[in-house]
Design an enzyme around this catalytic site. Structure first.
Site, PDB file in Angstrom:
ATOM      1  N   ASP A 110       0.859  -1.176   0.000  1.00 32.59           N
ATOM      2  CA  ASP A 110       0.000   0.000   0.000  1.00 32.59           C
ATOM      3  C   ASP A 110       0.904   1.238   0.000  1.00 32.59           C
ATOM      4  O   ASP A 110       2.130   1.142   0.095  1.00 32.59           O
ATOM      5  CB  ASP A 110      -0.980  -0.034   1.186  1.00 32.59           C
ATOM      6  CG  ASP A 110      -2.212   0.835   0.922  1.00 32.59           C
ATOM      7  OD1 ASP A 110      -2.162   1.675   0.007  1.00 32.59           O
ATOM      8  OD2 ASP A 110      -3.226   0.693   1.637  1.00 32.59           O
TER       9      ASP A 110
HETATM   10  C1  BGC Z   1      -5.237   3.032   0.391  1.00 29.57           C
HETATM   11  C2  BGC Z   1      -5.482   1.956  -0.629  1.00 29.57           C
HETATM   12  C3  BGC Z   1      -5.472   2.541  -2.020  1.00 29.57           C
HETATM   13  C4  BGC Z   1      -4.160   3.250  -2.244  1.00 29.57           C
HETATM   14  C5  BGC Z   1      -4.023   3.827  -3.622  1.00 29.57           C
HETATM   15  C6  BGC Z   1      -4.034   3.888   0.052  1.00 29.57           C
HETATM   16  O1  BGC Z   1      -3.954   5.001   0.873  1.00 29.57           O
HETATM   17  O2  BGC Z   1      -5.058   2.443   1.658  1.00 29.57           O
HETATM   18  O3  BGC Z   1      -6.701   1.301  -0.362  1.00 29.57           O
HETATM   19  O4  BGC Z   1      -5.673   1.536  -2.970  1.00 29.57           O
HETATM   20  O5  BGC Z   1      -4.042   4.302  -1.287  1.00 29.57           O
HETATM   21  O6  BGC Z   1      -4.826   4.909  -3.816  1.00 29.57           O
END
Ligand code: BGC
Length: 745
Positions: A306
């Protein structure tokens, strides 16, 4: 000749009914092997690097406000650093033409100018529809859709989401969220399908199949990404990205099964839990990422981190002594791609680590094989460009129709005192409250922007609750006074005075939009200002119908008695306004059922599958409304709960049948919910578990037999030694108020 023609026709028909799947094939495996043998270390590590689009933005056009790419930076990233993936929006939703331009520019560089012509994989958060493309169909969020208990509908929603994402040129969606919604404070509760392991697993499966076996068009197949693996959804203190404590048995019993089902459904990418479990940041957990996911579940796809979460092992969690050590830990734990997402630090560290022998080439090859496998399956090596013909159905009326149905079937009628609802269309009504006249509050986070709070980006032609009510009964019969905002009084007294002149009040309360950490709250109760307003309105003596637009169950116990009707809309999406109005005025018969237990207090969270000890001695579970609750405008009678067998061997299947009859006077939909209770177990067993649901539509007087099939394995659980077992003994079956029982031999 005739026979030949007939056979040919038959094959043609057969071919057209087979839905092309996005999957791993032997042919691609050998191509991947060959490609890897030609790649340099730098090219391999580049494939493992993912950057955000924001890194490549020069500026925004002063007139159109559309983003303008910095080609020099983009070329440097793809040609010099060989990056394999890009994500995100560059700020806010883009027009479909802008998306085409962005994706085509990236593909022009990656497939025409790089040495090995490996396409860049673009990923986006299409969390409730293609929420980052202007004009897309924004569906109910997952927590809302789960209330529909309608697999077919969930599949269609996923197919349309994949279609519109691919029509935007994007082949990868960071969804579904397969965490369990069992911590109602959590700001990402609305991204889950609720608290039941079974419900989450089933809805997750439909989402993945809808993306990877799209029946609208095989050109519209999109890679799904199950996330956040695993245990992210249950932070102990309720705040986003904080520790969870999950014993291995519970991890395997509850948090792993939705991911297991997703792997079995062919999902090819996974994103990791940003936080930690049992003191171990998941991005550094070899046991969870490699031993369980890759070895035990046999996951063949790739693991993406993530946002910035590898860096966090060093600068937040402090389990790594240096940023370089953080990279080593994550890659050796099993992370295949780093969502870095702003710079080349990951790339530089990893190249160095491999050269110094601190990360073996075999690990790099494994990671790159997995990434290329997904790229091949997504069809990127055949075509990495937007498919223009898909634009045709993008944002179409047909898709909006499915959206309306999904909102209608997902909204839950919680209270209907003296059958006050549906309201007749010749009444004078007041609409009031902070969620009455905004589209943002019906859509929540992940809507055009990350936080979803830019009201000006929502399509003007879509209706708020107020506008949809006005359309039903005519503006002359609707008095709109906002009354309060989320924070303060605006014209509350005016609303109270005006209530004299109306027959009924629609009070729209709930939450402003949010997502992730900015959505953290300290108190689950609906804010004081809203509760007070509700009390004051109720005190006028006019009937108040409470309509809740919210992403998590805000406690409203203090006002629930005084409300004559309660409609739980949660986050119903762009057709939420019309769907709510259809339910209020009886043009739709509501059929949504709670996918979680609605708490009645901020300190007592119970789930439907509580343990016997929670109802023992002076302990007693309680809630505002139980899991599975939801009213409609007709009545259903259940009868003849029959089992095919009273005794089940461990490799057998059991057929369970029940008859449902619509005993009311209007057509309606009903989801039969199958619960099973294990009477005695070697570890304490939940009082009941959802093991099936099936939605049927019945005309007045009509009956249907609903059939469930379960196997002994469906009743397995994790025993004292943390292994899955099937135990002999007595089980009780409950559907509605009917019971039956059987034995596992
Ligand atoms: C979130 C994810 C997301 C990613 C990309 C992160 O902050 O936890 O769920 O897919 O950002 O946007």
């Amino acid at each position: 000749m005739k026979l030949f023609k007939a056979t040919f026709l038959f094959i043609l028909i057969l071919l057209s009914t087979i839905v092309a799947q996005l999957k791993v094939t032997e042919k691609n495996e050998s191509k991947i092997e060959e490609l890897i043998s030609k790649m340099t270390l730098e090219e391999k590590v580049g494939q493992m690097t993912q950057l955000t689009l924001g890194t490549f933005i020069e500026k925004r056009d002063s007139e159109s406000d559309e983003l303008i790419l910095n080609l020099k930076k983009l070329r440097e990233a793809i040609l010099d650093y060989h990056i394999g993936s890009i994500l995100n929006t560059g700020g806010a939703a883009n027009s479909i033409t802008k998306w085409h331009e962005i994706i085509s520019t990236i593909s022009d560089i990656s497939v025409k100018e790089t040495r090995l012509r490996i396409p860049v994989l673009y990923g986006i958060d299409a969390i409730h529809g293609t929420n980052y493309t202007i004009g897309a169909t924004l569906f109910p969020h997952s927590i809302t859709l789960a209330a529909s208990r309608n697999r077919e509908l969930a599949r269609k929603v996923a197919e349309i989401t994949a279609y519109e994402t691919k029509a935007s040129g994007i082949p990868w969606n960071f969804n579904p969220v397969l965490g369990l919604g069992r911590q109602p404070l959590w700001s990402r509760f609305f991204e889950t399908y609720g608290e039941s392991v079974y419900l989450v697993s089933e809805m997750g499966r439909e989402h993945i199949l809808g993306h990877q076996e799209n029946s609208i068009s095989s050109d519209a197949n999109v890679l799904a990404c199950m996330k956040h693996y695993m245990g992210y959804s249950i932070p102990l203190n309720g705040q986003d990205r904080t520790p969870a404590w999950i014993p291995e048995r519970q991890l395997r019993e509850m948090f792993l099964p939705p991911f297991t089902k997703a792997v079995d459904s062919g999902v090819l990418t996974v994103m990791i839990n940003s936080a930690e479990i049992n003191g171990i940041p998941v991005h550094s957990d070899y046991h969870i990422l490699t031993e369980i996911l890759k070895e035990e579940l046999g996951f063949k796809g790739f693991v993406v981190s993530d946002w910035e979460d590898i860096k966090r092992l060093y600068d937040r969690d402090k389990v790594a002594e240096t940023p370089e050590e953080a990279v080593r830990m994550a890659v050796m734990a099993g992370v295949d791609m780093s969502m870095v997402p702003h710079d080349f630090t990951f790339y530089n560290h990893l190249v160095k680590l491999v050269k110094e022998g601190k990360v073996p080439m075999a690990r790099i090859d494994d990671a790159v094989t997995r990434i290329l496998r997904a790229k091949y399956a997504a069809g990127l090596f055949d075509n990495a460009y937007p498919i223009k013909s898909l634009v045709e159905k993008f944002g179409s009326k047909d898709f909006a129709k499915v959206n309306l149905q999904s909102a209608e079937e997902s909204i839950i009628l919680l209270k209907n005192k003296n059958k006050i609802l549906p309201i007749s269309k010749n009444k004078k009504v007041m609409v009031t409250g902070p969620t009455a006249n905004k589209l943002s509050v019906l859509n929540g986070g992940w809507s055009f922007t990350w936080q979803g709070n830019n009201e000006s980006l929502y399509p003007k032609e879509k209706l708020t609750i107020l506008e949809a009510v006005e359309e039903k009964v005519g503006t002359e019969n609707v008095k709109y006074i906002e009354g309060i905002t989320f924070e303060e009084n605006i014209n509350r007294d005016k609303a109270l005075a005006e209530s004299e002149n109306v027959d009924v009040i629609f009070l729209c309360l709930g939450e402003p939009t949010y997502c992730e950490t900015p959505g953290n709250i300290d108190n689950l109760e609906l804010p004081e200002i809203q509760l007070n307003y509700a009390k004051k309105l109720a005190a006028t003596g006019k009937p108040v119908i409470l309509i809740l637009a919210e992403g998590r169950p805000r406690v409203f116990h203090k006002i629930s008695e005084e409300m004559e009707g309660i409609i739980l809309a949660m986050l119903p999406g762009l057709e939420g306004g019309p769907a709510i109005a259809n339910i209020i005025f009886g043009d739709t018969n509501p059929s949504g059922k709670l996918p979680f237990t609605y708490p009645n207090s901020v300190n007592k969270f119970t789930t439907y599958d509580y343990k016997p000890i929670e109802k023992f001695d002076v302990n007693s579970p309680s809630w505002e409304y139980p899991f599975g609750y939801g009213l409609g405008y007709t009545t259903f009678e259940y009868s003849n709960l029959e089992l095919s067998n009273k005794e089940l061997r461990k490799n057998d299947k059991l057929t369970i049948k029940v008859t449902i009859k619509n005993t009311g006077s209007i057509i309606g939909k009903e989801s039969a919910e199958l619960y099973i209770s294990d009477k005695i177990g070697s570890v304490s067993r939940p009082v009941k578990e959802l093991k099936g649901f099936e939605k049927v539509q019945l005309k007045p007087g009509e009956s249907k037999v609903v059939t469930f099939k379960i196997s002994a394995n469906d009743l397995s659980f994790i025993g004292r030694d943390n292994r899955r077992i099937i135990e002999s003994g007595n089980f009780e079956v409950t559907i509605s108020k009917l019971h039956n029982s059987f034995k596992i031999l």
